[in-house]
Design a protein around this motif. Structure first.
Motif, mmCIF file in Angstrom:
data_model
loop_
_atom_site.group_PDB
_atom_site.id
_atom_site.type_symbol
_atom_site.label_atom_id
_atom_site.label_comp_id
_atom_site.label_asym_id
_atom_site.label_seq_id
_atom_site.Cartn_x
_atom_site.Cartn_y
_atom_site.Cartn_z
ATOM 1 N N TYR A 165 0.825 -1.208 0.000
ATOM 2 C CA TYR A 165 0.000 0.000 0.000
ATOM 3 C C TYR A 165 0.864 1.266 0.000
ATOM 4 C CZ TYR A 165 -3.374 -3.592 1.009
ATOM 5 O OH TYR A 165 -4.134 -4.732 0.928
ATOM 6 N N ARG A 166 1.997 1.226 0.702
ATOM 7 C CA ARG A 166 2.896 2.391 0.716
ATOM 8 C C ARG A 166 3.429 2.680 -0.690
ATOM 9 N NH1 ARG A 166 5.499 -0.448 5.192
ATOM 10 N NH2 ARG A 166 4.737 0.345 7.186
ATOM 11 N N VAL A 167 3.831 1.627 -1.375
ATOM 12 C CA VAL A 167 4.451 1.800 -2.697
ATOM 13 C C VAL A 167 3.401 1.884 -3.798
ATOM 14 C CG1 VAL A 167 6.002 0.767 -4.400
ATOM 15 C CG2 VAL A 167 6.578 0.665 -1.955
ATOM 16 N N ASN A 168 2.522 0.890 -3.847
ATOM 17 C CA ASN A 168 1.611 0.772 -4.989
ATOM 18 C C ASN A 168 0.495 1.810 -4.986
ATOM 19 O OD1 ASN A 168 3.223 -1.420 -5.411
ATOM 20 N ND2 ASN A 168 1.650 -2.956 -5.099
ATOM 21 N N VAL A 169 0.024 2.195 -3.812
ATOM 22 C CA VAL A 169 -1.056 3.183 -3.747
ATOM 23 C C VAL A 169 -0.499 4.581 -3.501
ATOM 24 C CG1 VAL A 169 -3.227 3.852 -2.653
ATOM 25 C CG2 VAL A 169 -2.642 1.426 -2.871
ATOM 26 N N MET A 170 0.159 4.765 -2.362
ATOM 27 C CA MET A 170 0.624 6.107 -2.016
ATOM 28 C C MET A 170 1.746 6.576 -2.936
ATOM 29 S SD MET A 170 -1.516 6.855 0.160
ATOM 30 C CE MET A 170 -0.857 8.510 0.409
ATOM 31 N N GLY A 171 2.585 5.649 -3.401
ATOM 32 C CA GLY A 171 3.641 6.041 -4.334
ATOM 33 C C GLY A 171 3.064 6.583 -5.626
ATOM 34 N N THR A 172 2.009 5.936 -6.120
ATOM 35 C CA THR A 172 1.353 6.412 -7.341
ATOM 36 C C THR A 172 0.710 7.768 -7.107
ATOM 37 O OG1 THR A 172 0.935 4.130 -8.021
ATOM 38 C CG2 THR A 172 -0.370 5.848 -9.095
ATOM 39 N N ARG A 173 0.058 7.919 -5.978
ATOM 40 C CA ARG A 173 -0.565 9.213 -5.649
ATOM 41 C C ARG A 173 0.486 10.318 -5.593
ATOM 42 N NH1 ARG A 173 -1.486 12.551 -1.382
ATOM 43 N NH2 ARG A 173 -3.495 13.663 -1.341
ATOM 44 N N ASN A 174 1.642 10.025 -5.005
ATOM 45 C CA ASN A 174 2.715 11.023 -4.933
ATOM 46 C C ASN A 174 3.124 11.495 -6.328
ATOM 47 O OD1 ASN A 174 2.846 10.873 -2.139
ATOM 48 N ND2 ASN A 174 4.537 9.407 -2.122
ATOM 49 N N LEU A 175 3.204 10.558 -7.259
ATOM 50 C CA LEU A 175 3.624 10.895 -8.622
ATOM 51 C C LEU A 175 2.597 11.793 -9.311
ATOM 52 C CD1 LEU A 175 6.056 10.076 -10.479
ATOM 53 C CD2 LEU A 175 4.503 8.411 -11.507
ATOM 54 N N LEU A 176 1.328 11.444 -9.177
ATOM 55 C CA LEU A 176 0.274 12.245 -9.799
ATOM 56 C C LEU A 176 0.189 13.627 -9.167
ATOM 57 C CD1 LEU A 176 -2.573 9.565 -10.074
ATOM 58 C CD2 LEU A 176 -0.852 10.167 -11.772
ATOM 59 N N GLU A 177 0.260 13.659 -7.863
ATOM 60 C CA GLU A 177 0.179 14.939 -7.160
ATOM 61 C C GLU A 177 1.355 15.832 -7.518
ATOM 62 O OE1 GLU A 177 0.258 15.180 -2.668
ATOM 63 O OE2 GLU A 177 -1.859 15.620 -3.072
ATOM 64 N N ALA A 178 2.525 15.224 -7.720
ATOM 65 C CA ALA A 178 3.710 15.995 -8.091
ATOM 66 C C ALA A 178 3.498 16.679 -9.438
ATOM 67 C CB ALA A 178 4.929 15.085 -8.140
ATOM 68 N N CYS A 179 2.902 15.971 -10.401
ATOM 69 C CA CYS A 179 2.639 16.567 -11.717
ATOM 70 C C CYS A 179 1.757 17.801 -11.580
ATOM 71 C CB CYS A 179 1.961 15.549 -12.635
ATOM 72 S SG CYS A 179 3.021 14.216 -13.212
ATOM 73 N N VAL A 180 0.702 17.684 -10.811
ATOM 74 C CA VAL A 180 -0.236 18.795 -10.649
ATOM 75 C C VAL A 180 0.410 19.952 -9.889
ATOM 76 C CG1 VAL A 180 -2.414 19.496 -9.579
ATOM 77 C CG2 VAL A 180 -2.273 17.320 -10.805
ATOM 78 N N GLN A 181 1.150 19.638 -8.841
ATOM 79 C CA GLN A 181 1.708 20.696 -8.004
ATOM 80 C C GLN A 181 2.808 21.500 -8.690
ATOM 81 O OE1 GLN A 181 2.784 18.962 -4.227
ATOM 82 N NE2 GLN A 181 0.660 19.006 -3.493
ATOM 83 N N VAL A 182 3.572 20.850 -9.579
ATOM 84 C CA VAL A 182 4.615 21.607 -10.279
ATOM 85 C C VAL A 182 4.087 22.189 -11.589
ATOM 86 C CG1 VAL A 182 6.409 20.156 -9.258
ATOM 87 C CG2 VAL A 182 5.613 19.672 -11.590
ATOM 88 N N GLY A 183 2.813 21.926 -11.893
ATOM 89 C CA GLY A 183 2.197 22.497 -13.088
ATOM 90 C C GLY A 183 2.649 21.862 -14.374
ATOM 91 N N HIS A 184 2.863 20.529 -14.334
ATOM 92 C CA HIS A 184 3.304 19.846 -15.553
ATOM 93 C C HIS A 184 2.296 18.774 -15.957
ATOM 94 C CE1 HIS A 184 5.787 18.118 -18.638
ATOM 95 N NE2 HIS A 184 5.675 16.931 -18.079
#
Length: 303
Positions: free
Chosen positions: A92-111
């Motif tokens: 859950y740490r890697v497969n769920v939250m890791g994926t969420r981190n990646l998506l959120e990073a795209c939105v937060q840096v505006g890419h």
């Protein structure tokens, strides 16, 4: 004579690039003209412009990498993928939250990349009495790995309106370089070593096996497709039992292997039959042809 400037090569970020699938995909993408930026969770070498360290469970690390690379495409493969992994929370740490981190990073840096391909798993379907599971079947996971992938998919759906995401559900696949923790490499290892016997679990479970080279070709083609905000099976549509695989390997090598049943290798949550329908996949990338499993087995046996 007018001057024409060549279009820049697509910059493609591949997470989990040092994994089994990642190595084949990176090679395929580079051969197809992509500039590939690999991420790995192993501190084995200094970072370069095309190889970066990434702890997918760190939100700050994901932001750093996305902001630095700003890729045209992202293929997210980083995951805990061995069903027998001994720490359930890691799924859950890697497969769920890791994926969420990646998506959120795209939105937060505006890419916003042109396509973000996220690897799930056909294990999300659970035990299904069908040899042609399509994408409309309900998700009924029966182990932590599958449950984490199902939870990841549900979470990712909330981002469909913000990012061009395509979820792929690969069924079983194999090839040279896969860990012997997995079934087919274990069988191959015993045949190439001319072992007299092998310990296996239930040899009558059936799986839809593909070749890792086919999977890499499918992922490359899907990046170039128009598909987004949806899910697609990656499979051959042909199931093989463990018994079938051992028999085929025996025919290819001329070696007989005695099978000993080991109850420790039988999980109560084992899916008995898992075979997919490739109809949707064929409609999206009709030019990509699957590799017959016997050819995959032959390739692995001579490695």
């Amino acid at each position: 004579m007018p001057f024409f400037q060549a279009a820049p090569l697509a910059r493609t970020l591949v997470t989990g690039a040092n994994g089994f699938t990642g190595r084949y995909l990176v090679e395929k993408l580079r051969a197809g003209g992509h500039t590939v930026i690999e991420t790995t969770d192993v501190h084995d070498e200094p970072e370069t412009s095309t190889r970066l360290y990434l702890d997918i469970t760190s939100h700050d690390a994901c932001r750093r990498v996305i902001d630095r690379v700003r890729p045209d495409y992202i293929v997210h493969l980083a995951a805990i993928s061995f069903v027998g992994h001994d720490e359930p929370l890691d799924f859950y740490r890697v497969n769920v939250m890791g994926t969420r981190n990646l998506l959120e990073a795209c939105v937060q840096v505006g890419h916003t990349p042109s396509k973000l391909l996220i690897a799930s798993s056909a294990n999300v379907y659970g035990n299904v009495a069908s040899d042609a599971i399509d994408e409309t079947f309900p998700l009924r996971p029966v182990n932590h790995y599958a449950a984490s992938k199902a939870a990841m998919e549900k979470m990712v759906h909330a981002w469909f309106d913000r990012l061009p995401i395509l979820i792929v559900r690969p069924f079983n696949y194999t090839g040279r370089g896969q860990s012997s923790n997995f079934l087919v490499p274990k069988i191959v290892e015993h045949f190439t070593g001319r072992e007299p016997s092998i310990q296996l679990g239930n040899i009558d479970v059936a799986r839809d096996f593909s070749d890792v080279r086919y999977v890499a070709s499918v992922y490359e083609a899907l990046l170039d497709s128009d598909a987004a905000a949806e899910t697609v099976n990656v499979c051959s549509g042909t199931p093989y039992t463990v018994r079938d695989i051992v028999s085929s390997a025996s025919e290819l090598t001329g070696h007989e292997l005695e099978i000993h049943a080991n109850a420790e290798f039988v999980r109560q949550t084992d899916v008995k039959m898992l075979a997919g329908s490739p109809a949707k996949l064929h409609s999206l990338v009709p030019s990509v042809e699957s590799i017959p499993f016997v050819d995959t087995l032959r390739w692995m046996l001579v490695s």
